[in-house]
Structures are given as C-alpha cells and as structure tokens.
Design a protein around this motif. Sequence first.
Motif, PDB file in Angstrom:
ATOM      1  N   UNK A 113      17.379   7.862 -35.573  1.00 41.44           N
ATOM      2  CA  UNK A 113      17.472   9.118 -34.820  1.00 41.44           C
ATOM      3  C   UNK A 113      16.169   9.507 -34.140  1.00 41.44           C
ATOM      4  N   UNK A 114      15.059   8.788 -34.405  1.00 34.38           N
ATOM      5  CA  UNK A 114      13.801   9.118 -33.740  1.00 34.38           C
ATOM      6  C   UNK A 114      13.486   8.137 -32.609  1.00 34.38           C
ATOM      7  N   UNK A 115      14.428   7.288 -32.240  1.00 31.77           N
ATOM      8  CA  UNK A 115      14.184   6.345 -31.160  1.00 31.77           C
ATOM      9  C   UNK A 115      14.358   7.009 -29.795  1.00 31.77           C
ATOM     10  N   UNK A 116      13.773   6.373 -28.782  1.00 32.57           N
ATOM     11  CA  UNK A 116      13.899   6.812 -27.394  1.00 32.57           C
ATOM     12  C   UNK A 116      14.525   5.694 -26.571  1.00 32.57           C
ATOM     13  N   UNK A 117      15.268   6.074 -25.535  1.00 34.95           N
ATOM     14  CA  UNK A 117      15.681   5.109 -24.522  1.00 34.95           C
ATOM     15  C   UNK A 117      14.837   5.365 -23.284  1.00 34.95           C
ATOM     16  N   UNK A 118      14.557   4.299 -22.534  1.00 35.85           N
ATOM     17  CA  UNK A 118      13.580   4.366 -21.462  1.00 35.85           C
ATOM     18  C   UNK A 118      14.201   3.987 -20.121  1.00 35.85           C
ATOM     19  N   UNK A 119      13.765   4.633 -19.037  1.00 37.25           N
ATOM     20  CA  UNK A 119      14.279   4.280 -17.709  1.00 37.25           C
ATOM     21  C   UNK A 119      14.018   2.808 -17.382  1.00 37.25           C
TER      22      UNK A 119
ATOM     23  N   UNK B 258      17.891  -5.864 -27.256  1.00 36.30           N
ATOM     24  CA  UNK B 258      19.045  -6.640 -27.705  1.00 36.30           C
ATOM     25  C   UNK B 258      19.267  -7.853 -26.798  1.00 36.30           C
ATOM     26  N   UNK B 259      20.085  -8.819 -27.239  1.00 36.94           N
ATOM     27  CA  UNK B 259      20.406  -9.971 -26.383  1.00 36.94           C
ATOM     28  C   UNK B 259      20.942  -9.517 -25.025  1.00 36.94           C
ATOM     29  N   UNK B 260      20.428 -10.114 -23.981  1.00 37.40           N
ATOM     30  CA  UNK B 260      20.829  -9.760 -22.627  1.00 37.40           C
ATOM     31  C   UNK B 260      20.073  -8.585 -22.049  1.00 37.40           C
ATOM     32  N   UNK B 261      19.220  -7.945 -22.847  1.00 36.62           N
ATOM     33  CA  UNK B 261      18.483  -6.775 -22.394  1.00 36.62           C
ATOM     34  C   UNK B 261      17.135  -7.121 -21.804  1.00 36.62           C
ATOM     35  N   UNK B 262      16.466  -6.084 -21.322  1.00 31.62           N
ATOM     36  CA  UNK B 262      15.147  -6.258 -20.740  1.00 31.62           C
ATOM     37  C   UNK B 262      14.941  -5.305 -19.589  1.00 31.62           C
ATOM     38  N   UNK B 263      13.981  -5.633 -18.726  1.00 33.97           N
ATOM     39  CA  UNK B 263      13.669  -4.750 -17.610  1.00 33.97           C
ATOM     40  C   UNK B 263      13.045  -5.523 -16.459  1.00 33.97           C
ATOM     41  N   UNK B 264      13.494  -5.172 -15.244  1.00 35.31           N
ATOM     42  CA  UNK B 264      12.856  -5.666 -14.033  1.00 35.31           C
ATOM     43  C   UNK B 264      11.767  -4.715 -13.556  1.00 35.31           C
TER      44      UNK B 264
ATOM     45  N   UNK C 188      15.089   0.135 -18.589  1.00 33.37           N
ATOM     46  CA  UNK C 188      15.195  -0.835 -19.678  1.00 33.37           C
ATOM     47  C   UNK C 188      16.648  -0.880 -20.135  1.00 33.37           C
ATOM     48  N   UNK C 189      17.261  -2.057 -20.109  1.00 31.87           N
ATOM     49  CA  UNK C 189      18.651  -2.229 -20.533  1.00 31.87           C
ATOM     50  C   UNK C 189      18.713  -2.736 -21.967  1.00 31.87           C
ATOM     51  N   UNK C 190      19.723  -2.267 -22.707  1.00 34.51           N
ATOM     52  CA  UNK C 190      19.955  -2.721 -24.089  1.00 34.51           C
ATOM     53  C   UNK C 190      18.681  -2.636 -24.925  1.00 34.51           C
ATOM     54  N   UNK C 191      17.981  -1.511 -24.792  1.00 34.42           N
ATOM     55  CA  UNK C 191      16.662  -1.354 -25.394  1.00 34.42           C
ATOM     56  C   UNK C 191      16.515   0.039 -25.988  1.00 34.42           C
ATOM     57  N   UNK C 192      15.812   0.109 -27.116  1.00 37.01           N
ATOM     58  CA  UNK C 192      15.368   1.389 -27.653  1.00 37.01           C
ATOM     59  C   UNK C 192      13.941   1.234 -28.139  1.00 37.01           C
ATOM     60  N   UNK C 193      13.247   2.369 -28.297  1.00 33.30           N
ATOM     61  CA  UNK C 193      11.827   2.327 -28.636  1.00 33.30           C
ATOM     62  C   UNK C 193      11.501   3.392 -29.668  1.00 33.30           C
ATOM     63  N   UNK C 194      10.659   3.010 -30.631  1.00 32.25           N
ATOM     64  CA  UNK C 194      10.001   3.982 -31.499  1.00 32.25           C
ATOM     65  C   UNK C 194       8.637   4.255 -30.885  1.00 32.25           C
ATOM     66  N   UNK C 195       8.422   5.443 -30.345  1.00 32.65           N
ATOM     67  CA  UNK C 195       7.132   5.790 -29.746  1.00 32.65           C
ATOM     68  C   UNK C 195       6.280   6.405 -30.847  1.00 32.65           C
ATOM     69  N   UNK C 196       5.256   5.667 -31.285  1.00 32.63           N
ATOM     70  CA  UNK C 196       4.492   6.065 -32.465  1.00 32.63           C
ATOM     71  C   UNK C 196       3.120   6.632 -32.122  1.00 32.63           C
ATOM     72  N   UNK C 197       2.722   6.598 -30.853  1.00 32.15           N
ATOM     73  CA  UNK C 197       1.508   7.281 -30.405  1.00 32.15           C
ATOM     74  C   UNK C 197       1.666   7.574 -28.924  1.00 32.15           C
ATOM     75  N   UNK C 198       1.115   8.720 -28.509  1.00 35.15           N
ATOM     76  CA  UNK C 198       1.156   9.084 -27.092  1.00 35.15           C
ATOM     77  C   UNK C 198      -0.024   9.997 -26.796  1.00 35.15           C
ATOM     78  N   UNK C 199      -0.539   9.987 -25.556  1.00 30.15           N
ATOM     79  CA  UNK C 199      -1.602  10.929 -25.203  1.00 30.15           C
ATOM     80  C   UNK C 199      -1.122  12.362 -25.387  1.00 30.15           C
TER      81      UNK C 199
END
Length: 272
Positions: free
Chosen positions: A41-47, A76-82, A49-60
């Motif tokens: 529940x603390x993950x983020x999805x990012x513009x 996940x398989x098939x995911x990534x980003x251009x 990025x497909x089939x991806x989630x992120x734990x943002x553990x530090x930020x300015x």
Amino acid sequence: MSSNQYYSQLGGLPPQTQTLSSKAVFKTAYAVIPKTVMSDIVTSILPHWDETRAWIIARPLSGFAETFAQYIMEVKPGGGSLRPEPDARASAAIFVVEGEGAITYDGHDHPLRAGSFAYLPAGEKWTFRNDSAAPIRFHWVRKAFKVVDGLEAPPAIFTHEDDCVMHAMPETEGRWATTRFIDPSDIRYDMHLNIVTFEPGAVIPFMETHIMEHGLYVLEGKAVYRLNEDWVEVEAGDYMWLRAFCPQACYAGGPGRFRYLLYKDVNRHPDL
C-alpha cells in the motif's frame, strides 16, 4: 557465478493480528525505514512506466534527503519504459537485486541481472525493459547533476559486482571493505553508489561525521548501527537515511556478513 545475496522480498501486508511496534523512526538527523513497513500500500506508480511499481524510500524534502531520490523498482514481465527519466538534470545509478532486464543506451542493449550496476549521465536518453518471464527489482538513485565549468561530463558505466574489486579499508585486515562501481578518483562524477561489506565482528571504529549525505539499504545480514545519539538494530531489507554530518558507527555482530548499498554525494563544493 556470484554467491552474493541481495535482499529483494518486499510487499505484502501484515495480518490484522500484527502488533504496531516498529523501529521505524523519522528524526532531524536520520530516518530508519524498516522492511516491515514496505508493504504493497506504500508503493507508487510512475508516468511512462508500464507494469511497474516503486517504493520511493528517499526524496528531496526539507528536513530529509537534500541531494537525491532513491526508489526500489519492480518491473513485471513485459514492462518497462521508453521515457524513464522526466528530468534532464538527473543522472541515474541503478543496482539490480533480483531478476533480469535490459537498458538500451546509445544504441546498445545492456543486459542486467542481480548484481548489475549502471550509471546513466544526465540529459542522455535511455530506456528500460523486462523481456524475461519474472519480475526484476532494482534500486534507482536519481540526482540532479552538478555541472562544473571546464569539467567534461562523466561517461555511462555498465558493470557487475563480480567484475569489481573489493577494497579493504585501511588497517582493517579486510574485515571492512567497499565495492566501488565508480572510480573514487574520477572527479567528473558527483555521486557514488558502493557496496559496503563487514565480516562478523567488524566495526566502524569511530563516529564518522562528514559532509556526505547517505542512503543505506541493507542487502544482507544484520548489525547494530549508531545514528546520531541512538543505537538501532538493522537487518536485510531495512533502509537508513543520514543527513550530512550525522554521526555514525557500526558493529556487525554476525553470525554472517553485513552488507549495504551506500549512496553518497561527492566531489563538489557545497552550495552557498
């Protein structure tokens, strides 16, 4: 084949019977984000990025990380980003802890696996994809690169821990050592991402107090870490942020090695 261990088992949600006690703490000089709070529940999805989630553990943030952001990415398989990086000022350091994927940079594909490291210079185009059958997890450190007049931009780096020399700290007989993905004498780079390794019983034998800001993610083992005036027990999967000049020390009691991924800002004058 590397025998190194890299903690990667994040996500899930504790049961309703779980007690609320935790070593999670946020202070002026440091923060501890234990693995137990890195749930789904603390993950983020990012513009972009497909089939991806992120734990943002530090930020300015005022009173928190000032020089960098750090993510744990799960693709996940098939995911990534251009279009992975939205800020042309940002350089990237990537370290893979699980799975396989690839970065395309300057027209070349660079395969990644657990233990792979990549540095991508600011303003350069790169893409990321996971064509494997399983998720890939990696740390992604983003930093606004500090340009220096008359100093050429640093080149990209693609390497693996197995191909890097472990450097023993002076007068430690190898009990405390660092694996350096970026040459510390190359002043073109303004950050380092290293792996620090302590053998059982090894220590940082003084209270380090210095200008470098730190992010420490524990990859393997456990230890007692001194953060400012407090001793905190940490283990694989825990994350620590240390403000510049926060006193720190460590005792790695065992039974196995204690290893962490270490970010620090280097090689530049402080902003005035």
